[in-house]
Scaffold this active site. Structure first.
Site, mmCIF file in Angstrom:
data_model
loop_
_atom_site.group_PDB
_atom_site.id
_atom_site.type_symbol
_atom_site.label_atom_id
_atom_site.label_comp_id
_atom_site.label_asym_id
_atom_site.label_seq_id
_atom_site.Cartn_x
_atom_site.Cartn_y
_atom_site.Cartn_z
ATOM 1 N N ASP A 68 0.871 -1.317 0.093
ATOM 2 C CA ASP A 68 -0.033 0.163 -0.183
ATOM 3 C C ASP A 68 1.123 1.075 0.017
ATOM 4 O O ASP A 68 1.783 1.322 0.873
ATOM 5 C CB ASP A 68 -0.915 0.008 1.212
ATOM 6 C CG ASP A 68 -1.907 0.838 1.407
ATOM 7 O OD1 ASP A 68 -3.061 0.532 1.706
ATOM 8 O OD2 ASP A 68 -1.663 2.301 0.964
ATOM 9 N N ASP A 85 -3.880 2.414 -5.403
ATOM 10 C CA ASP A 85 -2.420 2.397 -4.729
ATOM 11 C C ASP A 85 -2.169 1.256 -4.034
ATOM 12 O O ASP A 85 -1.328 1.197 -3.145
ATOM 13 C CB ASP A 85 -2.273 3.662 -3.760
ATOM 14 C CG ASP A 85 -2.864 3.457 -2.430
ATOM 15 O OD1 ASP A 85 -3.869 2.786 -2.238
ATOM 16 O OD2 ASP A 85 -2.051 4.056 -1.516
ATOM 17 N N GLU A 86 -2.857 0.069 -4.108
ATOM 18 C CA GLU A 86 -2.597 -1.154 -3.276
ATOM 19 C C GLU A 86 -2.886 -2.364 -4.149
ATOM 20 O O GLU A 86 -3.588 -2.430 -5.155
ATOM 21 C CB GLU A 86 -3.647 -1.219 -2.010
ATOM 22 C CG GLU A 86 -4.881 -1.158 -2.263
ATOM 23 C CD GLU A 86 -5.754 -0.986 -0.919
ATOM 24 O OE1 GLU A 86 -5.657 -2.145 -0.210
ATOM 25 O OE2 GLU A 86 -6.251 -0.172 -0.435
#
Ligand code: TTP
Ligand code: MG
Length: 362
Positions: A16, A114-115
């Site tokens: 993350d 974003d992960e």
């Protein structure tokens, strides 16, 4: 103990990015470094509406966090750097990061911008090797993108995700099968995936404040209070989670957009105009994703923050704008008859299914 007799544990990484959008802004503007940066709606000297999308860790020290009204962020730190954001850029950076991650394991699942999860069970022998792999991934992202991330390593996705959030920023947290219980037990219940603020408050009122409390709580009482989710919470609190890392995107359950008015309004024409704009956006997305919908929901937040959502399920699936707009108008009428001014409106469609080549139905 001879490990060869035992079935090998899964080893899952959850990566993350740290304060993703604001980190990209810092990278693009080195002069921001070390200063609080808040990304979201315009603060307009404290009169801004809308919310904080994210902020860097310097801003978090002032108590600012994502989801907070931007006016409150301004009160806490008027001197922060406020940015509205460049989403095209964040998407491009996300693509480069995901390309780095994807080549590390073919069992890769991106979640949001974003992960991502990586199942590395077939690539590494043990958790020690997984740590080396995680460090090398962090190094590659930093080297190529000048951005930092946090990584959780665990035997399943649930625990890996909680672990990546454990020591942010630049954290690396390893939770082996044998340490899941001790890792989860002291964490507040809201750190559990799927438990939001409302559920956490209800659990707190029942005397359950940590995940350990939840794990030892009577499972049938949880089912009585929370239905089928009660069973899940109980299983999750024990760190039990079956879902595998899947390459495919999970099927979307709904599509929606919302919008906050610059000034609370009781002008019905104005509200309907905004609702129509939202319908167009939702409709465009449904078409782009080749989806039909059956259920339409309209959300309205009044000036006192009381929020009403009304939904209607059609007897047929459709992706026509005129069908959507007709239902939205019907649903909106109920709320527009009151005297309170409107602060925010939203339109959402759910009960989705693929068009299977059909462009419109009904
Ligand atoms: P997150 O990973 O939830 O947050 P973050 O990366 O900013 O911070 P952290 O270090 O705690 O991981 O979300 C990723 C990005 O998604 C975030 O930078 C901005 C965006 N976002 C929104 O647009 N709206 C939101 O409500 C949230 C939570 C995030
Ligand atoms: Mg993040």
């Amino acid at each position: 103990m001879k490990s060869s007799c035992r079935k090998k544990d899964h080893i899952i990484l959850h990566v993350d990015m740290d304060h993703f959008f604001s980190a990209v802004e810092e990278r693009e503007h080195p002069e921001f470094k070390g200063k609080p940066v808040v990304l979201g709606a315009s603060p307009k000297g404290g009169k801004g509406r809308g919310v904080v999308k994210t902020c860097n860790y310097e801003a978090r020290e002032f108590g600012i966090h994502s989801g907070m009204p931007i006016s409150m962020a301004w009160k806490l730190c008027p001197d922060a750097i406020y940015i509205q954001g460049n989403y095209q850029l964040y998407k491009e950076v996300s693509k480069s990061i995901m390309a780095i991650l994807r080549k590390r394991s073919d069992r890769f699942q991106q979640c949001g911008l974003d992960e991502a999860f990586l199942d590395v069970s077939a690539i590494v022998q043990n958790f020690k090797e997984a740590v080396k792999l995680a460090e090398s991934i962090r190094h590659e992202i930093l080297w190529n993108e000048k951005l930092t991330c946090s990584i959780g390593i665990a035997p399943n996705k649930l625990v890996a995700k909680i672990a990546s959030d454990h020591k942010k920023p630049e954290g690396l947290t390893v939770v082996t099968q044998g340490s899941i219980k001790n890792f989860l037990a002291p964490l507040p219940v809201q750190r559990m995936i799927g438990i939001g603020e409302k559920t956490a408050t209800r659990l707190n009122q029942m005397g359950v404040s940590t995940i350990g409390d939840l794990a030892s709580f009577n499972a049938s009482v949880l089912v009585e209070r929370f239905g089928v989710m009660g069973t899940r919470y109980h299983q999750f609190a024990h760190g039990a989670y079956e879902s595998e890392v899947v390459g495919k995107r999970r099927a979307r359950k709904s599509l929606g957009h919302e919008s906050t008015f610059e000034i609370d309004t009781s002008n019905h024409g104005f509200v309907l105009q905004r609702l129509f704009k939202l319908c167009r956006k939702v409709h465009e997305r449904a078409i782009r994703r080749s989806l039909l919908f059956r259920t339409v929901t309209v959300k309205m937040r009044h000036q006192n923050f009381r929020t009403h959502t009304h939904g209607k399920t059609l007897p047929f699936s459709t992706n026509r704008l005129e069908n959507l707009w007709k239902v939205v108008q019907e649903l909106a009428q109920d709320n527009l008859s009151g005297y309170e001014k409107i602060r925010l409106v939203g339109v959402r469609v759910s009960n989705l299914r693929p068009t299977d080549g059909q462009t419109t139905l009904a």
